[in-house]
Design a protein around this motif. Sequence first.
Motif, short mmCIF file in Angstrom:
data_model
loop_
_atom_site.label_atom_id
_atom_site.label_comp_id
_atom_site.label_asym_id
_atom_site.label_seq_id
_atom_site.Cartn_x
_atom_site.Cartn_y
_atom_site.Cartn_z
N GLY A 100 3.34 0.15 -7.69
CA GLY A 100 3.63 0.75 -6.39
C GLY A 100 2.37 1.19 -5.68
N THR A 101 1.41 1.73 -6.43
CA THR A 101 0.13 2.12 -5.85
C THR A 101 -0.59 0.91 -5.28
N ALA A 102 -0.40 -0.24 -5.90
CA ALA A 102 -1.09 -1.45 -5.46
C ALA A 102 -0.45 -2.07 -4.22
N ILE A 103 0.90 -2.22 -4.21
CA ILE A 103 1.52 -3.00 -3.14
C ILE A 103 2.74 -2.32 -2.51
N GLY A 104 3.09 -1.12 -2.94
CA GLY A 104 4.34 -0.50 -2.52
C GLY A 104 4.48 -0.32 -1.02
N ASP A 105 5.69 -0.56 -0.53
CA ASP A 105 6.02 -0.32 0.87
C ASP A 105 7.53 -0.17 0.93
N ASP A 106 8.01 0.97 1.39
CA ASP A 106 9.44 1.22 1.36
C ASP A 106 10.21 0.57 2.50
N GLY A 107 9.50 -0.18 3.35
CA GLY A 107 10.17 -0.90 4.43
C GLY A 107 10.54 -0.03 5.60
N MET A 108 10.13 1.21 5.61
CA MET A 108 10.48 2.13 6.70
C MET A 108 9.24 2.57 7.47
N GLY A 109 8.19 1.73 7.37
CA GLY A 109 6.98 2.07 8.09
C GLY A 109 6.05 2.99 7.33
N ASN A 110 6.46 3.41 6.17
CA ASN A 110 5.61 4.27 5.35
C ASN A 110 4.84 3.40 4.36
N GLN A 111 3.62 3.04 4.69
CA GLN A 111 2.81 2.17 3.84
C GLN A 111 2.25 3.03 2.70
N ILE A 112 2.81 2.87 1.53
CA ILE A 112 2.44 3.77 0.45
C ILE A 112 1.57 3.10 -0.61
N GLY A 113 1.23 1.83 -0.45
CA GLY A 113 0.38 1.13 -1.41
C GLY A 113 -0.87 0.60 -0.76
N MET A 114 -1.79 0.15 -1.56
CA MET A 114 -3.07 -0.33 -1.06
C MET A 114 -2.93 -1.60 -0.22
N ALA A 115 -2.08 -2.53 -0.68
CA ALA A 115 -1.90 -3.80 0.02
C ALA A 115 -0.42 -4.02 0.28
N PRO A 116 0.16 -3.36 1.27
CA PRO A 116 1.62 -3.34 1.44
C PRO A 116 2.23 -4.67 1.86
N ALA A 117 1.43 -5.66 2.21
CA ALA A 117 1.98 -6.96 2.56
C ALA A 117 1.84 -7.98 1.43
#
Length: 297
Positions: free
Chosen positions: A270-287
Amino acid sequence: MISNPNGTSGSSRLRALLCVFLFIAAGVAVIFATGIGEREHSARTGWHLASQSVKIAPWVFEHTANGQRAEFIVVITGQADLTGAAALTTKMEKGRYVYDALRNKSKATQTPILQWLRDRGIEHQSFYIVNAILVKGSREIAEALAVRPDVARVEGNPQIKNILSQPDAAVKALSQPKNPATIEPGIAYTHAPGVWALGFRGQGITVGGADTGARWTHNALKPHYRGWDGVTADHNYNWHDAIHDSIGNPCGNDAPFPCDDIGHGTHTIGTAIGDDGMGNQIGMAPAAKWVGCRNMD
């Protein structure tokens, strides 16, 4: 001709003395040569023993003492030269070049050792990214392999134990997802938002997570799992469970789909790529996409 009182000629006596001296000299030469040979043999033996001890890790010596068998990694002397990949243009070309170089090098250099292991019925497994062979055997096997010129070293394969949080606490934390209102401090500290602003958010990249597994259905992970197309899941080549003999593990053994037995792996991917899909980019590479491996029990 000069004669002695016993009637023996002087020249005959001289020849006899010369023969005696020659026999003595020959004997000394043999003894001296034998001593040199023994010293040379001892030196060669000592060199081989020294070579073995230098090439074998202390862990292997410790865990093969008193007839014990252990897993150790036989690292091959020849490793693939990958510098040619730098001259290639596309990622596909580079990847194919590296893959072929690694595979070809392992096949060319491991064959004699693999045959030696098969002939003796020794348990083993070949690897090619690092040109090495995992072997399970005794001290004698480790020493026999270490003395070979095509073996660089013999490393141990210990089981590493870390103290992590208790499963109950981890599961409870995962059951209460939070929607961060801002970018996490650790992500901001790396200046990742500045990179995102330039248009680089991990597009086209796949990140591999090797940890305690991953809860792939987590709302910040599922959309980015490479095995999920939005409708169905395909875990082939997207997930591997390396835990085969655990007892009482909540994920069991050889899990056919991503599973996290304690929550730690879900956190790290999650730290690497996590993104909850609600505009909250919570990981380093969310795409980016992700694949997983559980290699910690």
